[in-house]
Scaffold this motif. Structure first.
Motif, PDB file in Angstrom:
ATOM      1  N   GLU A 249       0.827  -1.216   0.000  1.00  0.00           N
ATOM      2  CA  GLU A 249       0.000   0.000   0.000  1.00  0.00           C
ATOM      3  C   GLU A 249       0.861   1.267   0.000  1.00  0.00           C
ATOM      4  N   TRP A 250       2.168   1.108   0.141  1.00  0.00           N
ATOM      5  CA  TRP A 250       3.039   2.283   0.184  1.00  0.00           C
ATOM      6  C   TRP A 250       3.128   2.931  -1.193  1.00  0.00           C
ATOM      7  N   VAL A 251       3.375   4.228  -1.192  1.00  0.00           N
ATOM      8  CA  VAL A 251       3.424   4.988  -2.444  1.00  0.00           C
ATOM      9  C   VAL A 251       4.629   4.570  -3.294  1.00  0.00           C
ATOM     10  N   LEU A 252       4.373   4.216  -4.571  1.00  0.00           N
ATOM     11  CA  LEU A 252       5.419   3.844  -5.520  1.00  0.00           C
ATOM     12  C   LEU A 252       5.842   5.051  -6.352  1.00  0.00           C
ATOM     13  N   ASN A 253       4.842   5.704  -6.949  1.00  0.00           N
ATOM     14  CA  ASN A 253       5.116   6.824  -7.855  1.00  0.00           C
ATOM     15  C   ASN A 253       4.401   8.090  -7.425  1.00  0.00           C
ATOM     16  N   GLU A 254       5.003   9.217  -7.752  1.00  0.00           N
ATOM     17  CA  GLU A 254       4.304  10.493  -7.673  1.00  0.00           C
ATOM     18  C   GLU A 254       3.988  10.872  -9.115  1.00  0.00           C
ATOM     19  N   VAL A 255       2.707  11.058  -9.418  1.00  0.00           N
ATOM     20  CA  VAL A 255       2.323  11.380 -10.791  1.00  0.00           C
ATOM     21  C   VAL A 255       2.365  12.896 -10.968  1.00  0.00           C
ATOM     22  N   MET A 256       3.293  13.356 -11.811  1.00  0.00           N
ATOM     23  CA  MET A 256       3.424  14.784 -12.091  1.00  0.00           C
ATOM     24  C   MET A 256       2.361  15.169 -13.114  1.00  0.00           C
ATOM     25  N   GLY A 257       1.781  16.347 -12.926  1.00  0.00           N
ATOM     26  CA  GLY A 257       0.731  16.768 -13.853  1.00  0.00           C
ATOM     27  C   GLY A 257       0.661  18.271 -13.984  1.00  0.00           C
ATOM     28  N   CYS A 258      -0.276  18.688 -14.849  1.00  0.00           N
ATOM     29  CA  CYS A 258      -0.412  20.077 -15.264  1.00  0.00           C
ATOM     30  C   CYS A 258      -1.818  20.552 -14.887  1.00  0.00           C
ATOM     31  N   PHE A 259      -1.974  21.854 -14.561  1.00  0.00           N
ATOM     32  CA  PHE A 259      -3.302  22.392 -14.248  1.00  0.00           C
ATOM     33  C   PHE A 259      -4.154  22.583 -15.510  1.00  0.00           C
ATOM     34  N   VAL A 260      -3.513  22.685 -16.695  1.00  0.00           N
ATOM     35  CA  VAL A 260      -4.240  23.057 -17.914  1.00  0.00           C
ATOM     36  C   VAL A 260      -4.497  21.861 -18.830  1.00  0.00           C
ATOM     37  N   CYS A 261      -3.436  21.118 -19.186  1.00  0.00           N
ATOM     38  CA  CYS A 261      -3.619  20.011 -20.137  1.00  0.00           C
ATOM     39  C   CYS A 261      -3.585  18.667 -19.409  1.00  0.00           C
ATOM     40  N   ASP A 262      -3.754  17.559 -20.161  1.00  0.00           N
ATOM     41  CA  ASP A 262      -3.826  16.232 -19.554  1.00  0.00           C
ATOM     42  C   ASP A 262      -2.463  15.553 -19.421  1.00  0.00           C
ATOM     43  N   ASN A 263      -1.420  16.259 -19.786  1.00  0.00           N
ATOM     44  CA  ASN A 263      -0.080  15.693 -19.707  1.00  0.00           C
ATOM     45  C   ASN A 263       0.230  15.211 -18.291  1.00  0.00           C
ATOM     46  N   GLU A 264       0.675  13.923 -18.190  1.00  0.00           N
ATOM     47  CA  GLU A 264       1.040  13.352 -16.887  1.00  0.00           C
ATOM     48  C   GLU A 264       2.299  12.522 -17.039  1.00  0.00           C
ATOM     49  N   ARG A 265       3.077  12.473 -15.968  1.00  0.00           N
ATOM     50  CA  ARG A 265       4.256  11.617 -16.017  1.00  0.00           C
ATOM     51  C   ARG A 265       4.520  11.056 -14.618  1.00  0.00           C
ATOM     52  N   PRO A 266       4.468   9.690 -14.486  1.00  0.00           N
ATOM     53  CA  PRO A 266       4.788   9.128 -13.175  1.00  0.00           C
ATOM     54  C   PRO A 266       6.288   9.217 -12.912  1.00  0.00           C
ATOM     55  N   GLU A 267       6.645   9.633 -11.718  1.00  0.00           N
ATOM     56  CA  GLU A 267       8.062   9.682 -11.339  1.00  0.00           C
ATOM     57  C   GLU A 267       8.227   8.914 -10.046  1.00  0.00           C
ATOM     58  N   LEU A 268       9.439   8.321  -9.857  1.00  0.00           N
ATOM     59  CA  LEU A 268       9.694   7.614  -8.616  1.00  0.00           C
ATOM     60  C   LEU A 268       9.613   8.601  -7.458  1.00  0.00           C
ATOM     61  N   ARG A 269       9.347   8.076  -6.283  1.00  0.00           N
ATOM     62  CA  ARG A 269       9.217   8.932  -5.089  1.00  0.00           C
ATOM     63  C   ARG A 269      10.384   9.894  -4.972  1.00  0.00           C
ATOM     64  N   SER A 270      10.077  11.132  -4.620  1.00  0.00           N
ATOM     65  CA  SER A 270      11.146  12.129  -4.542  1.00  0.00           C
ATOM     66  C   SER A 270      12.070  11.879  -3.342  1.00  0.00           C
ATOM     67  N   ASP A 271      11.614  11.081  -2.353  1.00  0.00           N
ATOM     68  CA  ASP A 271      12.497  10.806  -1.204  1.00  0.00           C
ATOM     69  C   ASP A 271      13.440   9.632  -1.467  1.00  0.00           C
TER      70      ASP A 271
END
Ligand SMILES: [Zn+2]
Ligand SMILES: [Zn+2]
Length: 286
Positions: A249-271
């Motif tokens: 249940e632990w977080v794998l990815n942080e999904v980066m996104g935009c306020f305007v378009c649907d562009n998304e990119r999963p990134e590994l945890r920042s820690d």
């Protein structure tokens, strides 16, 4: 340095909020975004709701925020506006703990951007007491930070008498409590912490830290549409167990996104954490 990279650098924004919030938001937006925050002297935002209840906030908190910012755009003629709203009450999961929800909006009319960021203050300066006289509550009022933290006083029941706001000295507080108690059908005054930012130092601080978090996000442009505000949109669970590799249940990815378009990119945890404790694995430690 940061401000040179900011997609908003060099722009002017109207802050459509009163109560001295430019002191909390202005320096941070200038430093991180290169944006100059301006205020209009005669901007009356009390029409969008007041804490002391004379004006009900129309619609949801987000609607009030956006309405305030759009009002600022209209009045100022600028194409960038910022507004702030706070909401105080029992914590949604822990009703005995008071919590403060702060929100900031930025509207960029040029980019068609409406960006909202929020934060939760788990120990806001938010309290109320019933009292016959100041001596009933002098210790508690003092512990809440009075007189820098201002108070609001009104009759506790059954009187339409006017609310006294922004009280910051003992004589005034004492007289207001006595007057309100006399006017109240139960003989009690209701004393509350004033939640307006310039009367609530704790709130001013939490607006400043939210402004910093928001400005950090707005300083990054979306790699696809270049709108300001590329940041963590949501998280995805499934960090592998360090013993058996099963998803937890632990977080794998942080999904980066935009306020305007649907562009998304999963990134590994920042820690940088790449494996979960087996104690939280559904197989190793059921
Ligand atoms: Zn496991
Ligand atoms: Zn985008």
């Amino acid at each position: 340095m940061e401000s040179r990279k900011s997609p908003l650098a060099g722009r002017r924004a109207i802050l459509a909020s009163m109560h001295g919030k430019e002191r909390a938001i202005g320096p941070v937006f200038k430093e991180i975004l290169g944006v100059d925050i301006e205020v209009l002297g005669d901007l009356d935002t009390d029409q969008f709701g007041t804490f002391s209840g004379e004006v009900e906030r129309p619609g949801t908190m987000d609607e009030a925020l956006v309405a305030k910012a759009r009002h600022g755009l209209k009045i100022s003629g600028l194409d960038l506006a910022v507004a702030s709203e706070g909401s105080f009450g029992p914590h949604p999961q822990m009703p005995f703990i008071p919590a403060g929800l702060e929100k900031l909006v930025l509207i960029d009319a040029k980019a068609g951007l409406v960006a909202i960021e929020h934060s939760l203050d788990m120990s806001p300066c938010y309290a109320s007491w019933e009292a016959r006289s100041l001596s009933d509550i002098a210790d508690r009022v003092h512990a809440a930070g009075f007189p820098r933290q201002a108070m609001i006083v009104r009759p506790n029941a059954g009187s339409p008498a006017r609310v006294q706001k922004g009280i910051q000295d003992f004589e005034h507080l004492e007289a207001s409590i006595a007057q309100a108690a006399l006017a109240s059908s139960d003989g009690l005054a209701l004393v509350q912490t004033d939640m307006r930012a310039h009367f609530n130092p704790r709130r001013m601080k939490s607006i400043e830290s939210l402004a910093r978090k928001f400005a950090d996000r707005l300083s990054r442009a979306c790699p696809s549409c270049e709108a300001p505000g590329w940041g963590v949109k949501r998280t995805e669970r499934g960090l592998p167990c360090s013993w058996c590799g099963a998803p937890t249940e632990w977080v794998l990815n942080e999904v980066m996104g935009c306020f305007v378009c649907d562009n998304e990119r999963p990134e590994l945890r920042s820690d940088g954490l790449s494996e979960a404790d087996p104690a939280h694995c559904p197989y190793c430690n059921p």
